[in-house]
Every structure is written in C-alpha cells, then in structure tokens.
Design a protein around this motif. Sequence first.
Motif, PDB file in Angstrom:
ATOM      1  N   ASN A 127       0.840  -1.191   0.000  1.00 10.22           N
ATOM      2  CA  ASN A 127       0.000   0.000   0.000  1.00 10.22           C
ATOM      3  C   ASN A 127       0.881   1.249   0.000  1.00 10.22           C
ATOM      4  O   ASN A 127       1.978   1.244   0.554  1.00 10.22           O
ATOM      5  CB  ASN A 127      -0.899   0.022   1.242  1.00 10.22           C
ATOM      6  N   GLY A 128       0.380   2.306  -0.591  1.00  6.27           N
ATOM      7  CA  GLY A 128       1.095   3.579  -0.511  1.00  6.27           C
ATOM      8  C   GLY A 128       1.494   4.188  -1.831  1.00  6.27           C
ATOM      9  O   GLY A 128       1.713   5.390  -1.925  1.00  6.27           O
ATOM     10  N   GLY A 129       1.622   3.391  -2.889  1.00  5.38           N
ATOM     11  CA  GLY A 129       1.930   3.943  -4.203  1.00  5.38           C
ATOM     12  C   GLY A 129       3.226   4.715  -4.252  1.00  5.38           C
ATOM     13  O   GLY A 129       4.289   4.224  -3.848  1.00  5.38           O
ATOM     14  N   GLU A 130       3.157   5.955  -4.738  1.00 11.26           N
ATOM     15  CA  GLU A 130       4.359   6.754  -4.987  1.00 11.26           C
ATOM     16  C   GLU A 130       5.206   6.974  -3.741  1.00 11.26           C
ATOM     17  O   GLU A 130       6.414   7.169  -3.844  1.00 11.26           O
ATOM     18  CB  GLU A 130       3.983   8.121  -5.578  1.00 11.26           C
ATOM     19  N   TYR A 284      -1.917   1.920  -4.947  1.00 11.29           N
ATOM     20  CA  TYR A 284      -2.093   2.441  -3.595  1.00 11.29           C
ATOM     21  C   TYR A 284      -2.604   1.373  -2.635  1.00 11.29           C
ATOM     22  O   TYR A 284      -2.513   1.539  -1.416  1.00 11.29           O
ATOM     23  CB  TYR A 284      -3.076   3.610  -3.592  1.00 11.29           C
ATOM     24  N   ALA A 285      -3.160   0.282  -3.153  1.00  9.83           N
ATOM     25  CA  ALA A 285      -3.792  -0.718  -2.288  1.00  9.83           C
ATOM     26  C   ALA A 285      -3.300  -2.124  -2.588  1.00  9.83           C
ATOM     27  O   ALA A 285      -4.016  -3.104  -2.383  1.00  9.83           O
ATOM     28  CB  ALA A 285      -5.316  -0.651  -2.450  1.00  9.83           C
ATOM     29  N   LEU A 286      -2.061  -2.279  -3.038  1.00  8.28           N
ATOM     30  CA  LEU A 286      -1.566  -3.595  -3.448  1.00  8.28           C
ATOM     31  C   LEU A 286      -1.449  -4.574  -2.284  1.00  8.28           C
ATOM     32  O   LEU A 286      -1.489  -5.782  -2.497  1.00  8.28           O
ATOM     33  CB  LEU A 286      -0.207  -3.448  -4.148  1.00  8.28           C
ATOM     34  N   LEU A 367     -11.352   7.855  -2.886  1.00  5.97           N
ATOM     35  CA  LEU A 367     -11.388   7.825  -1.428  1.00  5.97           C
ATOM     36  C   LEU A 367     -10.824   6.508  -0.904  1.00  5.97           C
ATOM     37  O   LEU A 367     -10.066   6.486   0.082  1.00  5.97           O
ATOM     38  CB  LEU A 367     -12.821   8.018  -0.931  1.00  5.97           C
ATOM     39  N   PHE A 368     -11.169   5.402  -1.556  1.00  2.55           N
ATOM     40  CA  PHE A 368     -10.686   4.084  -1.130  1.00  2.55           C
ATOM     41  C   PHE A 368      -9.164   4.044  -1.132  1.00  2.55           C
ATOM     42  O   PHE A 368      -8.542   3.596  -0.162  1.00  2.55           O
ATOM     43  CB  PHE A 368     -11.252   3.011  -2.067  1.00  2.55           C
ATOM     44  N   THR A 369      -8.546   4.504  -2.210  1.00  5.80           N
ATOM     45  CA  THR A 369      -7.090   4.377  -2.328  1.00  5.80           C
ATOM     46  C   THR A 369      -6.347   5.442  -1.529  1.00  5.80           C
ATOM     47  O   THR A 369      -5.361   5.138  -0.853  1.00  5.80           O
ATOM     48  CB  THR A 369      -6.673   4.458  -3.802  1.00  5.80           C
ATOM     49  N   HIS A 370      -6.792   6.682  -1.570  1.00  2.69           N
ATOM     50  CA  HIS A 370      -6.043   7.734  -0.886  1.00  2.69           C
ATOM     51  C   HIS A 370      -6.208   7.653   0.631  1.00  2.69           C
ATOM     52  O   HIS A 370      -5.328   8.116   1.369  1.00  2.69           O
ATOM     53  CB  HIS A 370      -6.437   9.107  -1.427  1.00  2.69           C
ATOM     54  N   GLY A 371      -7.310   7.088   1.094  1.00  2.00           N
ATOM     55  CA  GLY A 371      -7.415   6.811   2.523  1.00  2.00           C
ATOM     56  C   GLY A 371      -6.339   5.841   2.974  1.00  2.00           C
ATOM     57  O   GLY A 371      -5.799   5.946   4.082  1.00  2.00           O
ATOM     58  N   ARG A 372      -5.981   4.911   2.095  1.00  2.00           N
ATOM     59  CA  ARG A 372      -4.928   3.955   2.414  1.00  2.00           C
ATOM     60  C   ARG A 372      -3.536   4.563   2.300  1.00  2.00           C
ATOM     61  O   ARG A 372      -2.604   4.112   2.964  1.00  2.00           O
ATOM     62  CB  ARG A 372      -5.070   2.735   1.502  1.00  2.00           C
ATOM     63  N   VAL A 373      -3.386   5.575   1.470  1.00  4.02           N
ATOM     64  CA  VAL A 373      -2.114   6.303   1.441  1.00  4.02           C
ATOM     65  C   VAL A 373      -1.885   6.995   2.785  1.00  4.02           C
ATOM     66  O   VAL A 373      -0.781   6.958   3.344  1.00  4.02           O
ATOM     67  CB  VAL A 373      -2.100   7.326   0.293  1.00  4.02           C
TER      68      VAL A 373
END
Length: 563
Positions: A127-130, A284-286, A367-373
């Motif tokens: 999780n977190g992406g960049e 972002y959610a791997l 919202l789903f992905t950036h909440g996890r960032v």
Amino acid sequence: MVSIAGSSSSHAAERAPLLRTNSDSNEADAADKYASVDVRAVSLVDRDDAETSMEDVPDHKRQLGPFSAASLIFNRVIGTGIFATPSVILRSSGSVGLSLVMWLLGATVALCGTAVYIELGTGLPRNGGEKNYLELIYRRPKLLVTCVYAMYAVLTGWQAASCSVFGEYALHAYNLSEPPSPSAARLAGVICITAALLLHGTMLKAGLRLQNALGLFKLLVLVVIALSGLASLLKVKGFRLENPPKNFEWDTMWEGTLTGGVNAFVTGLFNVIWCFIGYSNANYALAEVRDPVRTIKRAAPLAMLSVTLVYMLVNVAYLAVVDKAEIVGSGRIVAALHFGKLWGVEAERAVSVIVAMSTVGNILAVLFTHGRVVQELGREGVLPFSSIFASNKPFNAPFAGLFEQWLVTSTLVLLVPPGDAYLFMLNLSSYPLALINMFVSGGLLFIHLPDSSLPKGLRALRASYEWRPPFKAWTPVVLFFFLSNVFLVSVPLVPPARGYRVYENLPYWLHVLVAWLISFGGIAYWYVWCVWLPRRGGYVLVRDWVRDDDGTPRRVVRKVKVT
C-alpha cells in the motif's frame, strides 16, 4: 503489539531509513550523521521473526481480486472527463485533427505511465503507491521525500472537483427546468462523499461491490455512446442525421490549429492527461490485493487498453454527431449534445444521471485508495497520531485515513468560491501528479541506465538499489514518460497567448505556485520534525518494526535521548 525485525542488511536499510542495525552489538552505541540529521543505531528484538516485511500481510486483509483491482483503475480514470472535457480539448487545440492527436498523445503518456507503475508495483507490492517508490529512490536526507509527499497526500483534496460535479449533475437530473444553486450543489457533493466515507469506512465489502458495479456501468455507457456515433457515421437506420457535421472532411479537419498558442495546447493536454489519470490507482492498495504481482500485471494493462480504445471511439462518436462550432460554443457538455442530437432534448436527464453516477464511482475509488495512502503514512510514523491513522479498528478499514480525506475534501468543496474553483481544483490535483511522476520516473530511469552511460561515482549508487522486479518496463518507455512529465511541469509557466485565459479571475500560474508551496511546506515540516526539534530536545529519531493486533506489520518512529 510486538516488535519485529528483518535480518538482511539490504532489507533493513530499505525498510528503516532512520534505523541502522548493528548485528555485532546489542547496545545503542553507534552513531552516524548525515547532513543535519543524527541517526542512532539501536538493536532490535524478536530476531526469530526475520522474514517479516511490509509485504507480510495477513491473508484476511487481501480482499481485492483482479476485477476489483481493474475496477479501481476504471473508476479512477473514468470520471466526468470523457463526458465534458472533449469540448475543452477542442477549444484548446483549435481543430478537430489536433484534438484527436492530443487524445492519442494523452493515451500514449498514460500507457507509458502504466508500464512504469506496473514495474514499480511488482517490485514493491505494498500500500502507498508513490510514497514507497520515492522512498526507495531518494534515500537521503532521511524521510525528506516522505514528508514532502505526505503534504500532498494530506492537504490536496483529490475528490473536491468530482464532488462539485456530482452535486451539479445530480440536482440537474432532479430538476431540468432551472440550474441548481451553487450552495445546494456543494451540499449534495458533501453528502455524496459522506456516504462514500460510511461505505468504505464501515462496510468494506458493500462499498467494493458498489464500486465494481459502477465501474462496469461506466464502461458499458461509453461503449453505447461509441457504437451510436459509429452507427450515425455509417448512416445506420435510426441513427442517421439529416444534416451531419463535416468534422472529418480533410479541408475542415485542421482549421484553427493552435489558435490559442502553446499554453492553450498544454492546458488542453493537461485536461487530456487528467482524463487518463488513474493508471496507478491500484498501486495504492496492493497490500490488499490477492496475488498482487500477477494481478497488477494483468489488471492494469487490460483496464488502460480498454479505456484508451473506448475513449478514442467516443471522441469519434461525438464528432460524428455534433458540429465543431456547436461543441466549442454551446457551453454544454458534449455528451448532452450527442444524446440530444440522436434522441432529443429529453435525453439530457439521462446524461445528467450518467455523469452523476460516473462521478460517484470516481469518488469511491479515489477515497478508497487515498485513505490507504494516509494510513500508510501513519504506519511510517510520519503523521501526528500515527497509531490512529495506522489502525484498521473498529471496522477492519482505515477509517481515520478515510476521514482525513473526507475532511479536507469537504472543507474545499464548501469554502472555495465559485467561478474558477472547479478548474483550479482540477489543476491543483493534476500538476502535483505531474511533479510526482517526474521524480518517480526520473529516479527509475536512473536505475535503468547501464553502467557504460554513468560516471564511476554513480555506478555504485545505482547498483545499491538491487532492483530486480518481476516486470521491467522498456527503458525508452520510462524515458518518454519522464520527458512528458518534465514538459507538463515546465510549460504551464509560459504566459498564455493574447486573448486566451486559463482562468477568468485568477493568474494562470496560481496552481503551480500552490503546488510548489506545498512542497516547501513538506521540507519545512521535515526540518522541524527531524532536525530542529531533536537538536532542541536532545534526542534522535529511531524507527522500530511492530505488528498490530490484526497481524499487519508497520514502523513506528520514537525518540531516543542522546547520552
């Protein structure tokens, strides 16, 4: 919650930028200084748990399959852009021919970006992406790049523009006779993202089902638009127009090319690229994807190739039905013009419903992905109250991270004045992404370079990354993606041509200034947190691994007094 650690020196260095292990000692007896940051080596406990890493996520946390991963990309990419933006692109380019070229350029940039992020995602399936990729590449000064990225992640209202669009079109579908008031549209947008917060924050599986369904719905709608336009172009019965436009005649196809100048072209290209933004959304959610390496290698290309094909066919469909002058001058979204020409003005209600539902899917996915960032930044120990942001309690979802995104977005939606607000919020989201993509792809390009192209002093640095991902993008693809983002970051500073305005009442460079100010704010935060306060307080920051009650590993930053 127990402490954990890895035994490999390479993994330890990559996992814990503020922590240096000393396998020959159980004492915190070694110190190292880099720039103005004091980093103290400390011993770890539970060395029997040597295989633990950020990828060591409990199976029950991995709830996303291939379709859900592709849906995250579909819903992020397909928002309102393809329904409304073609008119902006046509106006910016000046001609039908150049507008199609711009769509092809945007698709090429997006497909290259997809390849770059597949490589990064398969190499670091977390999780977190960049955030992960920037930390991997830019290691010194420690935590600097994390703090800068955290500022963008926390302060940018990524869904603000979409919330405003949802409110406008949802209320317009309810009452076609008069336009909705700005205050009512904004309130409807806040209600929408509040519902998204409750779904993803308390009913994870229900939110994913709705998100997946909306992704499929949007794709089917675009296929219907594309087929209807092609049927009109081929003069199929029931789709034949009495006075079809002449947009594809060679003599008129290139009329007006670049009448707005280079800045207008770049502004249009920004809007095209924004329509394709989302190819990195699943990254972002791997950590919550089942078999993430295999899934991202299949889901991302399938999603982006499908979107690219449909986008090009939809643009051809619009231009086959609606005349160029009407698209540019009507002030209505091009999808409404398309439906109106084929099925009458009453179809406008259907368009408003389609745009509103498409926007809901976009809001849910972002919202789903950036909440996890935000959650991942909490796990890093970068944010205040990190343990709260890192937690999945009480609903097995990152409610605190989702709530932070809801709060910032709702504040922007309610407080930013109307007029230029939508375009400004859109540019304020797209410009930082270009900036981040430039640094990510530039760093990856450096890792890709062969030894023969590097001076001796840099060869050891490049080798230190030990980068061996399961998928590797072609180096020219990485180079093209890097150069395209350098272009997108640089050219908005060029003044627009006379008679063309990026904003009605704001300076054309305002979104660029705000984006760079956020970067400087991240640098200031890093200096205060990592340098000034430790010096003043007589301590150093160290990072430990811990495992939460649900079995998820994370890092915590703590203070160690200097003796």
